[in-house]
Design an enzyme around this catalytic site. Structure first.
Site, short mmCIF file in Angstrom:
data_model
loop_
_atom_site.label_atom_id
_atom_site.label_comp_id
_atom_site.label_asym_id
_atom_site.label_seq_id
_atom_site.Cartn_x
_atom_site.Cartn_y
_atom_site.Cartn_z
N HIS A 111 -14.11 7.61 10.04
CA HIS A 111 -12.80 7.53 9.89
C HIS A 111 -12.25 8.91 9.51
O HIS A 111 -12.03 9.15 8.27
CB HIS A 111 -12.30 6.41 9.00
CG HIS A 111 -10.82 6.00 8.77
ND1 HIS A 111 -10.51 4.84 8.28
CD2 HIS A 111 -9.75 6.64 9.14
CE1 HIS A 111 -9.02 4.45 8.32
NE2 HIS A 111 -8.62 5.75 9.06
N HIS B 274 -8.98 11.39 10.98
CA HIS B 274 -7.88 11.74 11.92
C HIS B 274 -7.80 12.92 12.30
O HIS B 274 -7.64 13.29 13.65
CB HIS B 274 -6.47 11.29 11.61
CG HIS B 274 -6.25 9.76 11.05
ND1 HIS B 274 -6.02 8.83 11.82
CD2 HIS B 274 -6.52 9.20 9.94
CE1 HIS B 274 -6.06 7.69 11.41
NE2 HIS B 274 -6.38 7.66 10.07
N ALA C 134 0.65 4.68 6.03
CA ALA C 134 1.26 5.78 6.87
C ALA C 134 1.18 5.33 8.25
O ALA C 134 1.42 6.33 9.31
CB ALA C 134 0.36 6.85 6.69
N ALA D 43 -4.07 -0.03 1.30
CA ALA D 43 -3.24 -0.71 2.49
C ALA D 43 -3.92 -2.29 2.52
O ALA D 43 -4.07 -2.84 3.71
CB ALA D 43 -3.34 -0.11 3.88
N GLY E 193 -10.78 10.22 -5.83
CA GLY E 193 -10.12 10.15 -6.99
C GLY E 193 -8.60 9.99 -6.97
O GLY E 193 -8.07 9.60 -8.09
N ILE E 194 -8.28 9.84 -5.57
CA ILE E 194 -6.70 9.67 -5.75
C ILE E 194 -6.43 8.25 -4.94
O ILE E 194 -5.55 7.49 -5.54
CB ILE E 194 -6.07 10.93 -4.83
CG1 ILE E 194 -6.33 12.29 -5.78
CG2 ILE E 194 -4.52 10.69 -4.69
CD1 ILE E 194 -5.96 13.45 -4.72
N ASP F 290 -10.93 9.78 5.86
CA ASP F 290 -9.44 9.30 6.25
C ASP F 290 -8.54 10.60 6.36
O ASP F 290 -7.44 10.58 6.23
CB ASP F 290 -8.90 8.41 5.49
CG ASP F 290 -7.79 7.79 6.16
OD1 ASP F 290 -7.56 7.99 7.23
OD2 ASP F 290 -6.77 6.95 5.45
N ALA G 286 -0.63 9.69 2.80
CA ALA G 286 -0.71 9.70 4.37
C ALA G 286 -2.10 10.29 4.66
O ALA G 286 -2.33 11.42 4.92
CB ALA G 286 0.33 10.58 4.78
#
Length: 393
Positions: A68, A70, A148, A228, A257-258, A282, A316
């Site tokens: 995953h 982008h 996002a 999400a 960690g975020i 991601d 995002a």
């Protein structure tokens, strides 16, 4: 870096599928693992141009597979150009990623088509991470959990549209993220699962019962666990609780960690173990670049202090590097290097049906190999038998 040559790795601690060779060697030729040896008993005459790597003090582990991602390095899958995929593939070996799924985002049907047609045409290059397929994230998701994903392009599951996209991709769509609550009869899920697509529930508000039903129809994965989707509630444990309870589910995890704080990472690991976690990034186009203003899915994104956010503060994607996510997991209680291999290499390969080629150091498999120290710092990355990255001290 180099095109494909014969490579001999010697004096490495080698992590195989079922055991660890404390001191051994790996001989690579014609893009594949040709020989494994214990000690320094390699007697075969090497080609004159063979590359010999002394891996004393290093661990040999399979390359990471990012299912995953982008974008990176200023490029995004949705740019729909060969140059964009090259930019992504060229930078990933630095973080230990040797294979990846080029990931789309919810957008207009035409823009998604262009990205898929580009992926179908794309030819992998020696010395870069290999694009092994596409992850179609959206547009069949839930608006209330869009994150996002641009809401104006979100639509209900459409099997004919998917078939068109799959044809345009050259049958390269390996994973799809969708919201199962919008496929009430499960016909969409069943068709995709039966055709070999990895169906992942994500950007969804479905509860535990709905996930359980979706799993019976063919859903086998959750997209970026905790993000999400609904969280655990004492009257409905939701999608996150389903990951803990349903043994047939694997789950992607952004371990920066975020997106998921370290305490939750520990809880997830305690409940799922390394057998069902799939590490992903991601990442979006700002990965590997300075803080500043970028774009994702046609939306402005600001990157600052390791966070990528939309104008309203919504996360995002990430700028996470795979080896940094792996390092974050290695700090958790009970996690060893063997567990990292399972979460970053074995599980993603199995999930998208390429474990016969990748995901472990095994005779005859693609030579996707990392040489790392005990702290998971990447010293060498080999992609399909070609030296793709070497750390410069």
């Amino acid at each position: 870096m180099e095109t494909n040559k014969s490579i001999l790795i010697k004096n490495a601690k080698i992590y195989l599928e079922d055991k660890v060779i404390p001191n051994g060697g790996i001989y690579i030729e014609n893009e594949q693992i040709q020989s494994l040896l214990e000690g320094d008993s390699f007697t075969q005459t090497l080609p004159e141009d063979a590359h010999i790597i002394d891996a004393t003090g290093l661990n040999a582990i399979p390359g990471f597979i990012d299912g995953h991602i982008h974008g990176a390095n200023g490029a995004d899958t949705m740019d729909a150009t060969e140059e964009a995929l090259d930019k992504i593939a060229s930078i990933l070996p630095m973080e230990g990623t040797t294979s990846f799924l080029a990931t789309t985002i919810t957008q207009s049907p035409d823009n998604i088509s262009k990205a898929l047609e580009n992926a179908a045409r794309y030819l992998n290059k020696p010395g870069q991470a290999e694009m092994v397929g596409v992850h179609l994230e959206g547009p069949f998701v839930e608006k209330s959990r869009a994150g996002a994903q641009p809401k104006e392009y979100i639509v209900k599951p459409d099997l004919e549209q998917f078939k068109k996209w799959q044809a345009q991709s050259g049958s390269n769509i390996k994973t799809i993220t969708m919201a199962p609550e919008h496929d009430e009869e499960g016909l969409f899920i069943k068709h995709l699962a039966q055709s070999g697509v990895n169906v992942s529930a994500g950007h969804t508000d479905v509860g535990f019962t709905g996930i359980k039903t979706a799993v019976s129809q063919g859903v086998s994965q959750l997209t970026h666990l905790c993000n999400a989707m609904n969280g655990i509630h004492h009257r409905d444990i939701g999608a996150v609780g389903a990951a803990f309870q349903l043994e047939d589910l694997r789950a992607e995890l952004i371990a920066d960690g975020i997106h998921v704080v370290p305490e939750m990472l520990q809880l997830i690991y305690n409940k799922m173990g390394s057998e069902r976690i799939i590490l992903i990034t991601d990442a979006m186009r700002a990965k590997g670049l300075p803080d500043g203003d970028y774009e994702l899915g046609g939306q402005p994104v600001k990157v600052k202090n390791d966070r990528a956010v939309l104008e309203d503060g919504t996360l995002a994607g990430s700028i996470l590097k795979m080896h940094d996510g792996a390092k974050q997991m290695l700090q958790l209680e009970g996690v060893k290097l063997r567990n990292i291999v399972e979460m970053a290499s074995v599980n993603p390969a199995k999930q998208i049906g390429i474990y016969d080629q990748k995901g472990s150091i095994t005779l005859g498999k693609d030579a996707d190999i990392l040489l790392v120290d005990d702290d998971l710092n990447i010293k060498y990355t080999i992609c399909c038998g070609a030296l793709a990255y070497q750390h410069q001290d």
